[in-house]
Design a protein around this motif. Structure first.
Motif, PDB file in Angstrom:
ATOM      1  N   ASP A  68      51.160  48.790  72.896  1.00 47.40           N
ATOM      2  CA  ASP A  68      50.426  49.499  73.943  1.00 47.40           C
ATOM      3  C   ASP A  68      50.661  48.916  75.342  1.00 47.40           C
ATOM      4  O   ASP A  68      49.863  49.121  76.239  1.00 47.40           O
ATOM      5  N   ARG A  69      51.793  48.209  75.527  1.00 53.45           N
ATOM      6  CA  ARG A  69      52.096  47.599  76.827  1.00 53.45           C
ATOM      7  C   ARG A  69      53.511  47.938  77.259  1.00 53.45           C
ATOM      8  O   ARG A  69      54.432  47.979  76.445  1.00 53.45           O
ATOM      9  N   SER A 104      49.324  48.787  80.949  1.00 53.05           N
ATOM     10  CA  SER A 104      48.778  49.344  79.716  1.00 53.05           C
ATOM     11  C   SER A 104      49.324  50.746  79.499  1.00 53.05           C
ATOM     12  O   SER A 104      49.503  51.514  80.449  1.00 53.05           O
ATOM     13  N   ASP A 106      47.725  52.947  77.452  1.00 56.33           N
ATOM     14  CA  ASP A 106      46.639  53.742  76.886  1.00 56.33           C
ATOM     15  C   ASP A 106      46.739  55.171  77.403  1.00 56.33           C
ATOM     16  O   ASP A 106      46.824  55.409  78.611  1.00 56.33           O
TER      17      ASP A 106
END
Length: 142
Positions: A68-69, A104, A106
């Motif tokens: 997620d990075r 991030s 997300d």
């Protein structure tokens, strides 16, 4: 002798701590080697990240995705040591070293991210994840 200094806004009032502030700024400034400037724009169905990386070769920039990075790494090498061993530089301000930023992912569809580099600007198109709709659902009876 020629004295080249970067332009700074001058204040007419005397500041006895000016040199100390300049020293602290040189140590802790946000635009030091570890960082570079970025803009993130919401373009509807995607986010567009633009990172200023002037003077870098495309081969020296790496974009890595780890779960997620998203991490942008760039490395600039110094040539002035090879060019001038006699110390003919009056001032050498162009930095070299490793630069890195992590973001991030997300809400981003990491499988469809695309990247381009032109005129010193790295551009990443980060498509937003589409909301998944359930295949079936049950209606409540009122």
């Amino acid at each position: 002798m020629l004295n080249l200094v970067p332009y700074r806004k001058h204040n007419d009032l005397y500041n006895p701590f000016h040199e100390l502030e300049e020293f602290e700024r040189s140590l802790f400034a946000p635009d030091t080697l570890a960082s570079f400037r970025t803009d993130i724009e919401d373009a509807g169905d995607k986010l567009v990240l633009s990172a200023d990386l002037p003077g870098f070769r495309k081969e020296d920039i790496h974009v890595d995705i780890d779960s997620d990075r998203l991490t942008i790494n760039a490395e600039r090498h110094s040539n002035y040591e090879k060019k001038d061993n006699r110390g003919n530089y009056l001032r050498c301000e162009r930095s070299y070293g490793s630069y890195s930023r992590t973001f991030s992912l997300d809400g981003i569809d990491a499988d469809n991210i695309s990247a381009s580099y032109e005129n010193g600007v790295l551009r990443l198109d980060l498509p937003k994840q589409q909301a998944t709709k359930p295949d079936c659902r049950r209606l409540e009876i009122h």
